[in-house]
Write a protein that holds these residues in place. Structure first.
Motif, mmCIF file in Angstrom:
data_model
loop_
_atom_site.group_PDB
_atom_site.id
_atom_site.type_symbol
_atom_site.label_atom_id
_atom_site.label_comp_id
_atom_site.label_asym_id
_atom_site.label_seq_id
_atom_site.Cartn_x
_atom_site.Cartn_y
_atom_site.Cartn_z
ATOM 1 N N HIS A 258 0.809 -1.213 0.000
ATOM 2 C CA HIS A 258 0.000 0.000 0.000
ATOM 3 C C HIS A 258 0.850 1.274 0.000
ATOM 4 O O HIS A 258 0.283 2.369 -0.044
ATOM 5 N N ASN A 285 -1.419 4.506 -5.294
ATOM 6 C CA ASN A 285 -2.705 4.795 -5.922
ATOM 7 C C ASN A 285 -3.312 3.522 -6.514
ATOM 8 O O ASN A 285 -2.614 2.590 -6.902
ATOM 9 N N ASN A 286 -4.637 3.547 -6.586
ATOM 10 C CA ASN A 286 -5.388 2.458 -7.228
ATOM 11 C C ASN A 286 -5.111 1.098 -6.579
ATOM 12 O O ASN A 286 -4.932 0.088 -7.256
ATOM 13 N N HIS A 289 -8.360 -1.786 -1.097
ATOM 14 C CA HIS A 289 -8.165 -1.871 0.344
ATOM 15 C C HIS A 289 -9.151 -2.884 0.934
ATOM 16 O O HIS A 289 -10.360 -2.640 0.996
ATOM 17 N N ASN A 596 -8.823 13.330 2.030
ATOM 18 C CA ASN A 596 -7.941 12.550 1.155
ATOM 19 C C ASN A 596 -6.676 12.075 1.853
ATOM 20 O O ASN A 596 -5.793 11.531 1.199
ATOM 21 N N PRO A 599 -6.721 7.074 1.892
ATOM 22 C CA PRO A 599 -7.521 6.759 0.689
ATOM 23 C C PRO A 599 -8.799 5.998 1.006
ATOM 24 O O PRO A 599 -9.822 6.208 0.347
ATOM 25 N N TRP A 600 -8.760 5.116 2.009
ATOM 26 C CA TRP A 600 -9.950 4.326 2.298
ATOM 27 C C TRP A 600 -11.020 5.136 3.029
ATOM 28 O O TRP A 600 -12.128 4.675 3.209
ATOM 29 N N SER A 602 -11.774 8.302 1.927
ATOM 30 C CA SER A 602 -12.171 9.370 1.013
ATOM 31 C C SER A 602 -13.598 9.228 0.541
ATOM 32 O O SER A 602 -14.174 10.158 -0.004
ATOM 33 N N VAL A 608 -13.731 0.438 -0.733
ATOM 34 C CA VAL A 608 -13.309 1.341 0.329
ATOM 35 C C VAL A 608 -14.064 0.997 1.610
ATOM 36 O O VAL A 608 -15.290 0.907 1.601
#
Length: 823
Positions: A258, A285-286, A289, A596, A599-600, A602, A608
């Motif tokens: 990650h 990124n991308n 999760h 932000n 990421p999880w 957002s 997510v």
């Protein structure tokens, strides 16, 4: 080769191949014996020598010229003074003497003739006999050698060409051949292999070393993980990393993917009030999760705390490209170049210094570290330093925070362990940032030198809180430019292991696959075992090493609070009042709740995990800014060494209070002993002092004797000196008062005192030895420096009268709050 009065030399005619010259001297230097008065290393060969040479001494060395013999080997340029004692063959070899310079640290060679100067390279021709030889070094030193009239012309020309031919490798990537030739002999390999490491410092290369650091800081809830012992999870991280106890290794392996380069959040240090400092790379990124991955990620980020503050360093901190450009401009300004006849006028010097932005970047790093240090003081949270790759500015900020807050890191062994932990083992790209090979200028950036400058600024403002001295920082700065040490010749711990060991593997049912390291083996017979930079005995004599430390008063260190912060200050708990699991961003001195950050959290994208979304987190309007936190946590010092908290209670000085630096323009100075020591104009006008620079204890004894003499004179009944009207004490609260009425090159000298004939004090630094807030009452010596610049006494002769300010006998000298130029 000699035609009339003019001499024309070609490098290929005068300098044969290095191998042939080494063979010609092999009979006199096979075992490192004394060669013409030079103590050679085992396997080192003398290529050329020149007799009756005088070396120009710097102001710190006493000034003037020193007569002796100049040597050039395939490893260094050595100068042996005429009256130096005979070298002891039984003593351990020293890589570099006090007057030596490694060939690999030379940047250019300049020959000075009767009416011209010329930059000498391996392919250039010289149409005059040089009268002076100038060596420009990468560490900002300039070595000047003057050939005597009785020095043979052939020796002067040949040694000039020999240095020019050997200091710069013919092919990129072969710069390490210098130390291979010097350190690659059997005797030298055996000597380096038997060297013992400093047992007093922490090397952070084993699990027990990290456990020792956890015990020292009182960090509970953390453990040492060896999941990366074969560098499979991350090639740039060390074998051992500190992670929360609740995260198992099987779960930890899933979190590496990650983050960029697998650089997961890792524990660095714990504040005694219970806060933890972490550092990590940016999120990938991308990445999908999973629910379990998110739980493990948040366990690592929070580390058992209820609050997490992410400090993003990419937006405010300078980039490596910015640092490289600023350092290049600083070199051009401070080093000068007599071969181009281009110099900066004195009245434009300070504006040119400002345009380099080097001091701006220094101020930026100190400000960000001060923010993090004040934030950690609140307790009940983890502060995570985040950078895209986590290998440059996170090293700077995390190290500065620990220097500001931890007295152990201000000792010599503690500081060495700090560099070992946050730079060497953490994977700073030393080899790429230094660019020894000169094959990739895009990666070059002296990030470590910027950090040393920041530490020097703290040392100047708080000299009594440091055990290490400016001489130690200068020695580390100079060693940074020598390709001799394993600490700087790799980009990560994995590369150092590959270079120093033959790694073969064996399998056992209990331990699994493990690396076997055969003792006494090397990857390549021509590859010598490189020593660590902390083996100072290989570079400096015992007299020089004694100046690396100074005595500091014993401090009563408070016991670490294992269960968090017990501070009752309500202002310091504003962030702690937030809901558990809150994550905030510290940027530009204020807090915000950016969605932000994680990421999880957002709220977008598939997979997510939204159940752990921020619950009741305070908005940015309700969060106190850095200024309110600083005001709430500020301590007012009393003359008796006690402190007054915001609640008005008095108590002993907390040793873990951060050393907050003064960041206004005049309070940050130029590291004069480092940057200006090579400037020829600064050498010409510097006031010479004794070559035997005093130890801090001797300096303290001199000051005590001065006070005794003044007390004796004041208490004498026969004293008929009329008492002077005591001047009102001036406050130092307004640091913006500027009195610019002098020049920047001249330091002030001490007035002759009753013991001046017995003890000669060194030149006082252009920076105040005591911070303005800690200035002693009644300390009003008329020869002390002005606000920005230093004034010599009126009776002292000056080499150039145009630098003298207009005399003003009635003017009063303001107290110094931090000049622009330091020692």
């Amino acid at each position: 080769m000699l035609t009339g009065s003019k001499t024309t030399f070609k490098v290929r005619q005068m300098v044969p191949d290095i191998k042939e010259r080494m063979l010609s001297h092999s009979g006199v230097n096979a075992r490192g014996r004394d060669v013409f008065g030079l103590r050679c290393l085992p396997g080192e060969c003398v290529l050329q020598r020149a007799l009756l040479v005088r070396k120009k001494l710097t102001a710190k060395e006493g000034g003037g010229w020193l007569s002796g013999t100049l040597f050039c080997t395939h490893f260094r340029v050595a100068f042996v003074p005429q009256d130096s004692p005979k070298p002891d063959d039984n003593a351990d070899p020293v890589l570099l003497g006090d007057h030596d310079v490694a060939l690999a640290s030379i940047e250019k060679v300049v020959a000075v003739g009767p009416s011209r100067t010329k930059l000498v390279t391996a392919s250039s021709s010289l149409k005059f006999t040089p009268e002076e030889l100038v060596l420009y070094c990468r560490d900002l030193r300039v070595l000047c050698f003057l050939f005597d009239r009785l020095t043979p012309d052939t020796q002067a020309v040949e040694i000039t060409y020999t240095i020019a031919k050997t200091y710069q490798p013919l092919k990129p990537g072969t710069v390490l051949a210098f130390q291979n030739a010097a350190l690659g002999s059997v005797e030298m390999k055996q000597f380096l292999s038997n060297r013992r490491r400093d047992s007093h410092m922490n090397w952070f290369d084993s699990s027990s070393d990290w456990e020792q650091e956890l015990e020292r800081t009182g960090a509970c809830g953390w453990r040492v993980s060896s999941v990366n012992d074969r560098f499979e999870m991350s090639t740039s991280l060390p074998k051992f990393n500190v992670v929360p106890q609740k995260v198992l290794d099987t779960e930890l392996k899933k979190t590496f993917a990650h983050f960029n380069e697998g650089r997961i959040p890792r524990w660095c240090w714990r504040h005694p009030r219970g806060s933890d400092l972490l550092r990590m790379a940016s999120f990938q990124n991308n990445i999908y999760h999973e629910k379990d991955d998110i739980r493990n990620l948040e366990l690592i980020l929070f580390g058992g705390q209820s609050l997490c503050v992410v400090v993003e360093l990419g937006d405010e901190m300078p980039s490596p490209t910015d640092i490289q450009l600023a350092h290049t401009r600083l070199r051009a300004l401070c080093l000068g170049d007599i071969s181009t006849s281009v110099s900066v006028p004195d009245d434009k010097w300070l504006s040119t210094l400002e345009s380099t932005h080097w001091l701006d970047y220094t101020r930026c790093c100190l400000r960000k570290a001060a923010e993090v240090a004040c934030l950690l003081r609140g307790g009940h949270l983890t502060v995570v330093l985040q950078e895209a790759e986590d290998r440059d500015m996170t090293c700077v900020v995390s190290s500065l925070v620990q220097v500001m807050c931890d007295p152990h890191c201000r000792t010599r062994v503690g500081f060495q362990g700090l560099v070992q932990k946050e730079w060497v083992m953490a994977g700073h790209r030393f080899l790429s940032r230094i660019n020894y090979h000169r094959d990739s200028d895009k990666e070059e950036a002296p990030v470590f030198l910027l950090f040393l400058d920041c530490v020097w600024q703290l040392w100047v403002q708080y000299p009594c809180r440091f055990q290490l001295t400016g001489d130690f920082l200068l020695a580390l700065h100079d060693s940074f430019h020598l390709p001799l040490f394993s600490s700087f010749l790799a980009n990560c711990h994995r590369e150092r292991c590959k270079r120093s060991q033959n790694l073969s593997q064996s399998y056992t049912p209990v331990n699994g696959w493990r690396d076997l390291v055969p003792r006494g083996s090397f990857p390549d017979p021509s590859d010598p075992p490189l020593p660590p930079v902390w083996d100072w005995a290989l570079q400096y004599s015992s007299q020089r090493r004694e100046r690396f430390t100074q005595p500091v008063p014993p401090l009563t260190l408070p016991q670490p609070l294992l269960n968090g912060n017990l501070n009752t200050n309500p202002e310091a708990h504003r962030l702690s009042d937030s809901a558990p699991g809150s994550v905030f961003l510290l940027s530009r001195g204020s807090f915000s709740c950016s969605a932000n950050l994680l990421p999880w959290r957002s709220g977008g994208g598939s997979g997510v995990y939204r159940k752990s979304h921020r619950r009741g987190g305070s908005s940015s309007e309700n969060l106190p800014g850095l200024e309110r936190l600083l005001k709430a946590w500020a301590l007012t010092e009393l003359p008796q060494g006690h402190t007054t908290t915001t609640s008005g209670l008095q108590g002993p000085l907390d040793s873990y209070e951060p050393l907050l630096p003064l960041l206004l323009g005049p309070c940050l100075g130029v590291w004069r002993d480092c940057y200006l020591r090579g400037a020829l104009h600064a050498q010409a006008f510097s006031h010479p002092i004794s070559s035997s620079t005093q130890h801090p204890v001797e300096q303290l004894a001199w000051e005590v004797q001065q006070l005794r003499d003044k007390l004796t004179l004041a208490s004498s009944p026969t004293n008929t000196v009329p008492a002077k009207t005591q001047e009102p004490r001036r406050t130092d609260s307004n640091l913006n008062q500027n009195t610019n009425n002098s020049t920047f090159l001249f330091p002030a000298s001490r007035p002759p005192g009753p013991v001046a004939s017995r003890i000669t004090p060194p030149i006082s630094n252009l920076q105040p030895r005591v911070p303005p807030a800690r200035s002693r009452a009644g300390h009003r010596d008329s020869s002390k420096h002005t606000f920005l610049f230093g004034h010599p006494s009126s009776s002292e002769s000056r080499p150039d009268q145009r630098y003298l300010p207009a005399p003003n006998n009635n003017a009063k000298l303001p107290k110094s709050n931090g000049p622009s130029l330091g020692s």
